[in-house]
Design an enzyme around this catalytic site. Structure first.
Site, PDB file in Angstrom:
ATOM      1  N   CYS A 136     -65.477  -9.641  10.344  1.00 13.33           N
ATOM      2  CA  CYS A 136     -64.710  -8.397  10.350  1.00 13.33           C
ATOM      3  C   CYS A 136     -63.581  -8.467   9.329  1.00 13.33           C
ATOM      4  O   CYS A 136     -62.536  -9.074   9.587  1.00 13.33           O
ATOM      5  CB  CYS A 136     -64.145  -8.125  11.749  1.00 13.33           C
ATOM      6  SG  CYS A 136     -63.160  -6.621  11.855  1.00 13.33           S
ATOM      7  N   CYS A 139     -60.338  -6.858  10.487  1.00 18.70           N
ATOM      8  CA  CYS A 139     -59.616  -7.679  11.466  1.00 18.70           C
ATOM      9  C   CYS A 139     -58.859  -8.827  10.791  1.00 18.70           C
ATOM     10  O   CYS A 139     -57.719  -9.126  11.159  1.00 18.70           O
ATOM     11  CB  CYS A 139     -60.585  -8.263  12.484  1.00 18.70           C
ATOM     12  SG  CYS A 139     -61.655  -7.083  13.300  1.00 18.70           S
ATOM     13  N   ASP A 140     -59.492  -9.473   9.825  1.00 19.39           N
ATOM     14  CA  ASP A 140     -58.965 -10.739   9.311  1.00 19.39           C
ATOM     15  C   ASP A 140     -58.569 -10.738   7.840  1.00 19.39           C
ATOM     16  O   ASP A 140     -58.081 -11.751   7.330  1.00 19.39           O
ATOM     17  CB  ASP A 140     -60.004 -11.849   9.531  1.00 19.39           C
ATOM     18  CG  ASP A 140     -60.310 -12.064  11.004  1.00 19.39           C
ATOM     19  OD1 ASP A 140     -59.406 -11.851  11.826  1.00 19.39           O
ATOM     20  OD2 ASP A 140     -61.456 -12.424  11.326  1.00 19.39           O
TER      21      ASP A 140
END
Length: 313
Positions: A136, A139-140
């Site tokens: 992701c 997300c990261d």
């Protein structure tokens, strides 16, 4: 003792398909619940932005799913997020879904559990999840400011996420096993103009290496067979998806990859059970198609429930 809930329809999954199904089912005057193993919103909640959902030239994925949820709330759809599913019995009457907190009984079930990223299946992948391996970018991505990362894949998701990562990383390799991308032409055009992207064609990842964190990947050219090492701080595989069907396998017809087989009404091989969105066999997996599936599946679930009433009267 776990609390028992009885509903006409239980929808498993609270993404765009699940919410659309909830709206249509509730409007059909049947008691409706959405049960999800995590927070509601599904995969689109992790999308930075969408540009292909009609009515919104550009909108954040989380924002769009908030609007879906608000719409479902208007019609009184019951919501049960963060429910760890223990077992699902689709063959019983009523259908029974057991979670770590409750037992749900339903006359009909709409499966909207979506799909999950496929893994590369190479040495080092499992070892470095959360330490350089991520599925992701939204997300990261911020963890890779001024670092070098690699994205594996050539479809829309891979290329779009690679472009997103250039907001943080100093360089992003796009590693693709073919010599041309599968992404939409407009996505390709944007990518090829991005100076931070470097495309590595005809290449697959063979190993992910590092000590405490990822520091390199071993790749192989599929035409020449030559292997080499690329220094990276992180790797993001976007090579495809697998259906979330662990609780249904063996109870319902599926294809060779596990996707649920449905007819045009979203009906599965089990009476009273419908499947919608990414989890089913479908030629296109998008937010809009999941929502459309949800509408169709819910309408026919309501028709099924109406037919049941006629039989029992």
């Amino acid at each position: 003792m776990a609390q028992i809930f009885d509903f006409d329809t239980v929808i498993l999954g609270g993404g765009p398909g699940g919410f659309a199904a909830g709206i249509y089912a509730a409007r059909g005057a049947v008691s409706t619940a959405i049960v999800d193993i995590s927070m509601l919103g599904g995969q689109p909640s992790n999308y930075l932005e969408l540009e292909n959902y009609p009515g919104f030239a550009q909108i954040g994925g989380y924002e769009l799913m908030e609007k879906f949820e608000e719409h479902a709330d208007k019609f009184g759809v019951n919501k049960f997020p963060m429910q760890e599913i223990v077992s699902v019995d689709l063959l019983s009457n009523p259908k029974v879904i057991v979670t770590n907190e409750a037992e749900f009984r339903a006359k009909s079930v709409i499966i909207a559990t979506g799909a999950k990223p496929m893994k590369l299946g190479v040495p080092g992948e499992e070892e470095f999840v959360g330490r350089g391996v991520s599925y992701c970018a939204v997300c990261d991505g911020a963890f890779y400011k001024d670092k070098v990362v690699a994205v594996v894949g050539g479809g829309n998701s891979a290329v779009e996420e690679a472009m997103y990562l250039t907001k943080f990383a100093s360089k992003v390799y796009v590693i693709h096993r073919r010599n041309e991308l599968r992404a939409d032409k407009i996505v390709q055009e944007r990518a090829f103009k991005n100076e931070k992207l470097e495309f590595v064609w005809d290449t697959v990842v063979k190993e992910i290496q590092g000590s405490d964190l990822v520091n390199s990947i071993v790749v192989e050219n599929v035409k020449s067979g030559e292997t080499s090492s690329i220094t990276v701080n992180g790797i993001f595989p976007y090579i495809g998806i697998l259906p979330n069907v662990d609780n249904f396998t063996g109870q319902i017809e599926q294809d060779q990859r596990g996707f649920i087989v449905t007819d045009d009404t979203m009906k599965t091989s089990v009476d009273g059970v419908y499947a919608i969105g990414d989890v089913r066999v479908t030629p296109l997996r998008q937010v809009i198609t999941a929502a459309a599936d949800g509408a169709i599946g819910a309408v026919y679930a309501v028709k099924y429930l109406e037919a049941l009433k006629e039989v029992t009267v």
